[in-house]
Scaffold this motif. Structure first.
Motif, PDB file in Angstrom:
ATOM      1  N   UNK A 224      -6.562   2.829  14.367  1.00 30.44           N
ATOM      2  CA  UNK A 224      -6.878   2.129  13.123  1.00 30.44           C
ATOM      3  C   UNK A 224      -5.844   2.495  12.068  1.00 30.44           C
ATOM      4  N   UNK A 225      -5.775   1.660  11.040  1.00 28.62           N
ATOM      5  CA  UNK A 225      -4.876   1.900   9.917  1.00 28.62           C
ATOM      6  C   UNK A 225      -5.639   2.602   8.804  1.00 28.62           C
ATOM      7  N   UNK A 226      -5.043   3.666   8.290  1.00 21.86           N
ATOM      8  CA  UNK A 226      -5.582   4.339   7.109  1.00 21.86           C
ATOM      9  C   UNK A 226      -4.580   4.090   5.991  1.00 21.86           C
ATOM     10  N   UNK A 227      -5.031   3.416   4.933  1.00 22.23           N
ATOM     11  CA  UNK A 227      -4.088   2.990   3.897  1.00 22.23           C
ATOM     12  C   UNK A 227      -4.513   3.431   2.505  1.00 22.23           C
ATOM     13  N   UNK A 228      -3.515   3.682   1.675  1.00 23.68           N
ATOM     14  CA  UNK A 228      -3.716   3.930   0.253  1.00 23.68           C
ATOM     15  C   UNK A 228      -3.083   2.771  -0.504  1.00 23.68           C
ATOM     16  N   UNK A 229      -3.863   2.155  -1.376  1.00 22.28           N
ATOM     17  CA  UNK A 229      -3.424   0.937  -2.072  1.00 22.28           C
ATOM     18  C   UNK A 229      -3.539   1.139  -3.572  1.00 22.28           C
ATOM     19  N   UNK A 230      -2.448   0.863  -4.285  1.00 19.80           N
ATOM     20  CA  UNK A 230      -2.419   1.109  -5.722  1.00 19.80           C
ATOM     21  C   UNK A 230      -2.135  -0.187  -6.486  1.00 19.80           C
TER      22      UNK A 230
END
Length: 240
Positions: A224-230
């Protein structure tokens, strides 16, 4: 019976211990001798039956039963945990229930590991909720598996439950759909993406430029993708 590493006890219909194997004798050395004692007396240090007892249920129903129970050591202290399975002991000649066989497996290590994992997950959840950055985990199709409130707000939603199980394309600006799909594809191809921009569209139609940093992680159920979005609206305005 003697060589098996799990614990075995044979009880009569009055819960008296009539036979045990070496594993039980080792675990309950402080209560020796075990034979002739009530199971709740020898194994739990009680004077009365346990409130929830699979063996008692087997005696009542004639069917196998199960429960996780504490292992009691000297002084009545809990020193571990056991999976206790009870099986009816049937007299072949009469067909009547003559007792119960208890099979006991030590699950202390797995239980402690599970408690440690739960504690770690709680700390992890506290961290991602405290950050001012949007956090989201998704599968290879872009389906949201986990997220924090800040990520939900980036999409124009007011709570995380509103976006669970939905695809990120649902709040991607129509003209940016292909770029968003390529971000997901590139992430799985390389194992990560850095500082890639995608425009999200709020539920009210407002366009929000988002900067994404993500990694692919392996779980027991797959990748799975673990993402941080700003939200980089202010930076875009400053650049303009």
């Amino acid at each position: 019976f003697s060589s098996i590493q799990d614990g075995l006890s044979v009880l009569d219909t009055n819960l008296n211990i009539v036979r045990t194997n070496p594993a039980m004798e080792k675990w309950y050395a402080n209560a020796m001798p075990l034979l002739g004692k009530k199971c709740y007396e020898a194994y739990h240090g009680r004077k009365t039956r346990c409130n929830s007892c699979p063996t008692c249920r087997t005696l009542e129903t004639g069917k196998a039963d199960y429960e996780a129970v504490p292992r009691i050591g000297p002084g009545g202290k809990i020193v571990g945990w056991l999976d206790l399975s009870s099986f009816p002991l049937i007299d072949e000649a009469t067909g009547k229930l003559k007792g119960v066989i208890e099979h006991v497996r030590d699950v202390t290590e797995s239980r402690l590991a599970g408690e440690s994992l739960h504690e770690t997950e709680e700390k992890y959840r506290a961290v991602i909720e405290a950050t001012d950055t949007g956090f989201a985990a998704m599968d290879e199709q872009g389906m949201v598996l986990n997220a924090n409130l800040n990520y939900a707000r980036l999409t124009g939603h007011t709570c995380v439950d509103e976006i669970f199980g939905r695809n990120v394309t649902e709040w991607t600006a129509p003209y940016d759909l292909e770029r968003n799909r390529s971000v997901v594809g590139k992430c799985f191809e390389l194992g990560y993406v850095r500082y890639l921009g995608v425009d999200y569209q709020h539920t009210d139609g407002t366009i929000i430029p988002v900067e994404i940093n993500a990694n692919v992680v392996q779980t027991k159920n797959g990748k799975m993708i673990v993402s941080l979005c700003r939200d980089i609206t202010e930076r875009k305005a400053a650049e303009n």
